[in-house]
Design a protein around this motif. Structure first.
Motif, PDB file in Angstrom:
ATOM      1  N   ILE B 366       0.844  -1.198   0.000  1.00  0.00           N
ATOM      2  CA  ILE B 366       0.000   0.000   0.000  1.00  0.00           C
ATOM      3  C   ILE B 366       0.881   1.250   0.000  1.00  0.00           C
ATOM      4  CG2 ILE B 366      -1.714   1.322   1.321  1.00  0.00           C
ATOM      5  CD1 ILE B 366      -2.787  -1.372   2.376  1.00  0.00           C
ATOM      6  N   GLU B 367       1.898   1.239   0.857  1.00  0.00           N
ATOM      7  CA  GLU B 367       2.782   2.402   0.981  1.00  0.00           C
ATOM      8  C   GLU B 367       3.504   2.685  -0.340  1.00  0.00           C
ATOM      9  OE1 GLU B 367       3.148   4.710   2.957  1.00  0.00           O
ATOM     10  OE2 GLU B 367       5.131   5.529   2.589  1.00  0.00           O
ATOM     11  N   GLN B 368       3.858   1.603  -1.058  1.00  0.00           N
ATOM     12  CA  GLN B 368       4.589   1.776  -2.322  1.00  0.00           C
ATOM     13  C   GLN B 368       3.657   2.037  -3.503  1.00  0.00           C
ATOM     14  OE1 GLN B 368       7.909   1.880  -2.373  1.00  0.00           O
ATOM     15  NE2 GLN B 368       8.004   1.449  -0.190  1.00  0.00           N
ATOM     16  N   GLY B 369       2.353   2.135  -3.243  1.00  0.00           N
ATOM     17  CA  GLY B 369       1.415   2.435  -4.322  1.00  0.00           C
ATOM     18  C   GLY B 369       0.936   1.214  -5.089  1.00  0.00           C
ATOM     19  N   ARG B 370       1.207   0.019  -4.553  1.00  0.00           N
ATOM     20  CA  ARG B 370       0.766  -1.209  -5.213  1.00  0.00           C
ATOM     21  C   ARG B 370      -0.440  -1.830  -4.522  1.00  0.00           C
ATOM     22  NH1 ARG B 370       6.464  -2.127  -4.721  1.00  0.00           N
ATOM     23  NH2 ARG B 370       6.007  -3.515  -2.981  1.00  0.00           N
ATOM     24  N   GLY B 371      -1.084  -1.069  -3.636  1.00  0.00           N
ATOM     25  CA  GLY B 371      -2.188  -1.614  -2.857  1.00  0.00           C
ATOM     26  C   GLY B 371      -3.451  -1.802  -3.676  1.00  0.00           C
ATOM     27  N   LEU B 372      -4.263  -2.775  -3.259  1.00  0.00           N
ATOM     28  CA  LEU B 372      -5.553  -3.044  -3.882  1.00  0.00           C
ATOM     29  C   LEU B 372      -6.635  -2.782  -2.836  1.00  0.00           C
ATOM     30  CD1 LEU B 372      -4.573  -6.467  -5.484  1.00  0.00           C
ATOM     31  CD2 LEU B 372      -4.689  -4.235  -6.648  1.00  0.00           C
ATOM     32  N   PRO B 373      -7.855  -2.430  -3.293  1.00  0.00           N
ATOM     33  CA  PRO B 373      -8.920  -2.155  -2.324  1.00  0.00           C
ATOM     34  C   PRO B 373      -9.129  -3.305  -1.338  1.00  0.00           C
ATOM     35  CG  PRO B 373      -9.604  -1.459  -4.513  1.00  0.00           C
ATOM     36  CD  PRO B 373      -8.278  -2.162  -4.679  1.00  0.00           C
ATOM     37  N   GLU B 374      -8.999  -4.556  -1.795  1.00  0.00           N
ATOM     38  CA  GLU B 374      -9.244  -5.688  -0.888  1.00  0.00           C
ATOM     39  C   GLU B 374      -8.147  -5.829   0.183  1.00  0.00           C
ATOM     40  OE1 GLU B 374      -9.141  -5.788  -4.196  1.00  0.00           O
ATOM     41  OE2 GLU B 374      -8.254  -7.667  -4.963  1.00  0.00           O
ATOM     42  N   ASP B 375      -7.034  -5.129   0.002  1.00  0.00           N
ATOM     43  CA  ASP B 375      -5.973  -5.191   1.012  1.00  0.00           C
ATOM     44  C   ASP B 375      -6.464  -4.698   2.378  1.00  0.00           C
ATOM     45  OD1 ASP B 375      -4.159  -6.251  -0.720  1.00  0.00           O
ATOM     46  OD2 ASP B 375      -3.149  -4.353  -1.164  1.00  0.00           O
ATOM     47  N   SER B 406      -5.858   0.677  15.110  1.00  0.00           N
ATOM     48  CA  SER B 406      -6.263   2.057  15.356  1.00  0.00           C
ATOM     49  C   SER B 406      -5.865   2.969  14.194  1.00  0.00           C
ATOM     50  CB  SER B 406      -5.662   2.557  16.663  1.00  0.00           C
ATOM     51  OG  SER B 406      -4.276   2.301  16.690  1.00  0.00           O
ATOM     52  N   GLY B 407      -4.802   2.611  13.485  1.00  0.00           N
ATOM     53  CA  GLY B 407      -4.418   3.364  12.296  1.00  0.00           C
ATOM     54  C   GLY B 407      -5.493   3.250  11.226  1.00  0.00           C
ATOM     55  N   LEU B 408      -6.021   2.038  11.048  1.00  0.00           N
ATOM     56  CA  LEU B 408      -7.103   1.838  10.080  1.00  0.00           C
ATOM     57  C   LEU B 408      -8.351   2.617  10.494  1.00  0.00           C
ATOM     58  CD1 LEU B 408      -6.752  -2.004   9.389  1.00  0.00           C
ATOM     59  CD2 LEU B 408      -6.425  -0.166   7.715  1.00  0.00           C
ATOM     60  N   LYS B 409      -8.543   2.746  11.808  1.00  0.00           N
ATOM     61  CA  LYS B 409      -9.728   3.430  12.315  1.00  0.00           C
ATOM     62  C   LYS B 409      -9.612   4.955  12.130  1.00  0.00           C
ATOM     63  CE  LYS B 409     -11.781   4.159  16.923  1.00  0.00           C
ATOM     64  NZ  LYS B 409     -11.578   3.756  18.327  1.00  0.00           N
ATOM     65  N   TYR B 410      -8.470   5.516  12.515  1.00  0.00           N
ATOM     66  CA  TYR B 410      -8.348   6.978  12.521  1.00  0.00           C
ATOM     67  C   TYR B 410      -7.821   7.556  11.208  1.00  0.00           C
ATOM     68  CZ  TYR B 410      -9.115   6.792  17.583  1.00  0.00           C
ATOM     69  OH  TYR B 410      -9.652   6.590  18.821  1.00  0.00           O
ATOM     70  N   PHE B 411      -7.080   6.753  10.444  1.00  0.00           N
ATOM     71  CA  PHE B 411      -6.438   7.286   9.239  1.00  0.00           C
ATOM     72  C   PHE B 411      -6.852   6.502   7.990  1.00  0.00           C
ATOM     73  CE2 PHE B 411      -3.503   7.837  12.895  1.00  0.00           C
ATOM     74  CZ  PHE B 411      -3.724   9.202  13.075  1.00  0.00           C
ATOM     75  N   ARG B 412      -8.089   5.990   8.015  1.00  0.00           N
ATOM     76  CA  ARG B 412      -8.559   5.148   6.920  1.00  0.00           C
ATOM     77  C   ARG B 412      -8.484   5.880   5.578  1.00  0.00           C
ATOM     78  NH1 ARG B 412     -10.822   0.340   7.155  1.00  0.00           N
ATOM     79  NH2 ARG B 412     -11.658  -0.443   5.205  1.00  0.00           N
ATOM     80  N   GLU B 413      -8.836   7.160   5.581  1.00  0.00           N
ATOM     81  CA  GLU B 413      -8.806   7.924   4.326  1.00  0.00           C
ATOM     82  C   GLU B 413      -7.401   7.956   3.730  1.00  0.00           C
ATOM     83  OE1 GLU B 413     -10.365  11.829   4.845  1.00  0.00           O
ATOM     84  OE2 GLU B 413     -12.388  11.090   5.319  1.00  0.00           O
ATOM     85  N   ASP B 414      -6.401   7.993   4.580  1.00  0.00           N
ATOM     86  CA  ASP B 414      -5.027   8.016   4.084  1.00  0.00           C
ATOM     87  C   ASP B 414      -4.643   6.672   3.455  1.00  0.00           C
ATOM     88  OD1 ASP B 414      -4.443  10.681   4.924  1.00  0.00           O
ATOM     89  OD2 ASP B 414      -4.331   9.949   6.984  1.00  0.00           O
ATOM     90  N   PHE B 415      -5.106   5.582   4.063  1.00  0.00           N
ATOM     91  CA  PHE B 415      -4.884   4.267   3.448  1.00  0.00           C
ATOM     92  C   PHE B 415      -5.562   4.231   2.071  1.00  0.00           C
ATOM     93  CE2 PHE B 415      -2.946   1.341   6.561  1.00  0.00           C
ATOM     94  CZ  PHE B 415      -2.968   2.111   7.708  1.00  0.00           C
ATOM     95  N   GLU B 416      -6.812   4.703   2.043  1.00  0.00           N
ATOM     96  CA  GLU B 416      -7.582   4.655   0.784  1.00  0.00           C
ATOM     97  C   GLU B 416      -6.949   5.531  -0.291  1.00  0.00           C
ATOM     98  OE1 GLU B 416     -11.375   5.727   2.388  1.00  0.00           O
ATOM     99  OE2 GLU B 416     -11.944   3.638   2.814  1.00  0.00           O
ATOM    100  N   SER B 420      -6.168   4.371  -4.030  1.00  0.00           N
ATOM    101  CA  SER B 420      -6.840   4.963  -5.193  1.00  0.00           C
ATOM    102  C   SER B 420      -5.854   5.764  -6.044  1.00  0.00           C
ATOM    103  CB  SER B 420      -8.010   5.846  -4.738  1.00  0.00           C
ATOM    104  OG  SER B 420      -7.526   6.883  -3.907  1.00  0.00           O
ATOM    105  N   GLY B 421      -4.884   6.418  -5.395  1.00  0.00           N
ATOM    106  CA  GLY B 421      -3.937   7.249  -6.139  1.00  0.00           C
ATOM    107  C   GLY B 421      -2.750   6.474  -6.694  1.00  0.00           C
TER     108      GLY B 421
END
Lengths: 165, 432
Positions: B366-375, B406-416, B420-421
């Motif tokens: 995800i961090e390297q930009g290879r993430g998929l929505p199902e990740d 808690s990262g997924l909870k508070y910073f979900r938009e950043d993961f997404e 997406s980008g």
């Protein structure tokens, strides 16, 4: 009779190990201390050293190797004169440990886990060094260096180079 | 009103160590003199129980209760052990180093009193290999105590005897887990043991053993000397005493300070750490080391104590906060921690040995930009299954899941946004 293929430990090494054995309930209890003692004399723990320690502790070499390879600060491969333990845990990472690593790698021409061609330095990552208020940090030998940046690295490596000349 | 700071009263601004003479001149070893020959072990135990001291290593277990599990009158003959856990390696934690390097005798006095209370005859300080200075100071301090009669046979003329050793470790974070530490002290691989039996009954060499954190033990001389009521009154909330709090990251004045237990987070961050560095905004923080859940600016007015932070969905842990600023990528932050825990897994149980590298791999993608929505579903499932206490052999993997959950909870938009980008919005490895 001792096998001619297994070298003897030095008197100094045996004396230091036996000091540990003196207050241990069994010889194998000092396995980690013994590995560290021999490493402090020889820089690393070779197969031959491992067998010599195992023989002294009345253990199998395989059992001792299982212990030796568990611990990241027991070196089972040769390392340079100085081991650089670069903290790459969270606070140091926030404060630029990746860039520090690139600087060191460029200067010494080594990546993580490698030893410089002149055998002076081995570069290894290490768990949080407990000096996060002074991040980024690293240990060179036993010396802690804090607030690392380009200028600090220049000072550390230049003064060491001058000390060697 | 000046604050009562018992733990750091001998800590000098330049961090030069306090030697035996200076320690004694400032009231050192008075707790020991008060106890030996005057208080029986049961009385010492009662004082510690009444003080409500809780373990400062991160779990917050009541110290007096832990000690009370050690067999006393009916103990089988043989050794009993007291072990100090000085294997400080939790990411973002740097409080025990200060106590060890600046005032080694305070720890030793605390250990003698703890050992006396449980009637241990052998004590070990298990210290991480990289704390060279602290290990040297402790060896010198123990030698000075042996010469002075604070350690060894018939301490201060009493019938109590104690031998103390320093054991320097050979690395690995898992050694901080108390049963792994015990295996390591026995010269073995540091794999945690199954519990029960608990170390208090069957620990080092199968004998009763207490393992306590450095800061916990440093409190003991003061509690014995000044009493449980005094200690209780130090805290601002229900939890007693003072606490070594720390802040690291992009703040003006990173550091470690002894403050009353229950000091508000905002006060620690703004007054002591000086607030955020210019140009950086606070996005969140881990309250007590790398294996605690994120809290956010909305939590700043909470009291920093075990129960309050627990109710907010995190843990006070070691009490040393790690700050996430707005120029640091939250996904990169969590990835760094997950790679740490994956590297430090002892390898004994499958969910940890294979699960943590899997989590680290997904996060890295995800961090390297290879993430998929199902990740994100994959990570959520890992949090559920690896994070549940009981699915793994020890608490390492569940701890690793706390910043992720808690990262997924508070910073979900950043993961997404990463997914997406197709790249990290912060770029360059996640740090501005």
């Amino acid at each position: 009779m001792q096998s001619p293929l297994i070298p003897n430990l030095s008197d100094q090494e045996i004396s230091a190990i036996d000091n540990e054995i003196a207050h241990a309930p069994c010889r194998a209890a000092v396995a980690i201390d013994a590995l560290k003692i021999v490493q402090s004399h020889r820089g690393w723990v070779s197969d031959a050293s491992l067998q010599a320690i195992a023989r002294h502790l009345h253990m199998s070499a395989a059992e001792l190797d299982g212990i030796a390879t568990f611990y990241n600060l027991i070196f089972r491969r040769p390392v340079g004169e100085q081991v650089i333990l670069l903290c790459n845990s969270i606070t140091c990472w926030i404060k630029g440990a990746s860039q520090i690593q690139q600087q060191i790698s460029a200067r010494l021409h080594i990546g993580l886990g490698e030893t410089s061609a002149d055998n002076q330095y081995t570069l290894l990552p290490v768990t949080c060094l407990g000096a996060c208020d002074r991040a980024p940090v690293m240990l060179v030998g036993e010396q802690l260096h804090t607030h690392l940046d380009d200028a600090a690295l220049e000072l550390i490596f230049r003064s060491r180079e001058e000390a060697e000349e | 009103m000046s604050l009562d700071r018992p733990l750091t009263r001998n800590v000098r601004p330049d961090r030069t160590p306090t030697d035996l003479a200076a320690y004694e001149a400032n009231g050192g070893y008075q707790g020991l003199r008060r106890a030996l020959g005057k208080l029986v072990p049961a009385e010492c135990l009662q004082i510690i129980k009444d003080s409500n001291l809780r373990g400062r290593g991160g779990a917050g277990f009541p110290t007096g209760m832990k000690w009370s599990f050690v067999p006393m009158e009916n103990a089988s003959p043989g050794h009993k052990y007291l072990v100090c856990n000085a294997d400080e390696m939790e990411p973002g934690t740097f409080k025990d180093r200060l106590l060890l390097e600046c005032d080694p005798h305070q720890l030793i006095e605390g250990m003698i009193l703890a050992a006396y209370t449980i009637q241990a005859d052998i004590a070990y300080i298990f210290i991480r290999a990289e704390y060279h200075l602290a290990a040297q100071l402790l060896r010198e301090a123990i030698a000075a105590c042996n010469a002075k009669g604070y350690l060894g046979e018939n301490i201060l003329g009493s019938d109590y005897s104690l031998t103390m050793h320093v054991h320097t470790s050979a690395g690995r974070y898992i050694c901080g887990e108390e049963t792994a530490l015990i295996n390591s002290l026995e010269g073995k691989r540091a794999t945690p043991r199954a519990k029960p039996p608990f170390p208090q009954v069957s620990g080092l060499w199968g004998r009763p053993t207490i393992v306590n954190n450095v800061e916990t033990l440093c409190n003991i001389p003061h509690i014995i000397e000044r009493g449980a009521d005094w200690f209780q009154a130090l805290g601002l909330t229900a939890d007693a005493g003072t606490k070594m709090y720390g802040v690291s990251g992009r703040v003006k004045n990173p550091g470690c300070w002894e403050l009353p237990m229950g000091t508000p987070i905002r006060e620690i961050l703004m007054e002591y750490a000086g607030g955020m560095e210019d140009g950086y905004q606070l996005r969140g923080f881990l309250p007590g080391g790398g294996s605690t859940d994120f809290l956010t600016p909305e939590h700043l007015d909470l009291a920093m104590d075990y129960d309050t932070i627990g109710k907010a969905g995190s843990r006070m842990g070691t009490g040393t906060m790690i700050i996430l600023d707005d120029k640091t990528c939250p996904v990169g932050f969590v990835t760094n921690l997950m790679e740490f825990f994956a590297r430090e897994s002892c390898g004994f149980c499958t969910p940890c040995r294979d699960g943590l590298p899997w989590s680290a791999q997904v996060l890295n993608d995800i961090e390297q930009g290879r993430g998929l929505p199902e990740d994100l579903h994959t990570l959520a499932r890992q949090v559920t299954f690896i994070g549940a206490i009981g699915n793994t052999h020890c608490a390492l993997a569940p701890g690793a899941m706390e910043p992720l959950a808690s990262g997924l909870k508070y910073f979900r938009e950043d993961f997404e946004r990463h997914i997406s980008g197709g790249h990290c919005p912060w770029c360059d490895g996640g740090v501005n």
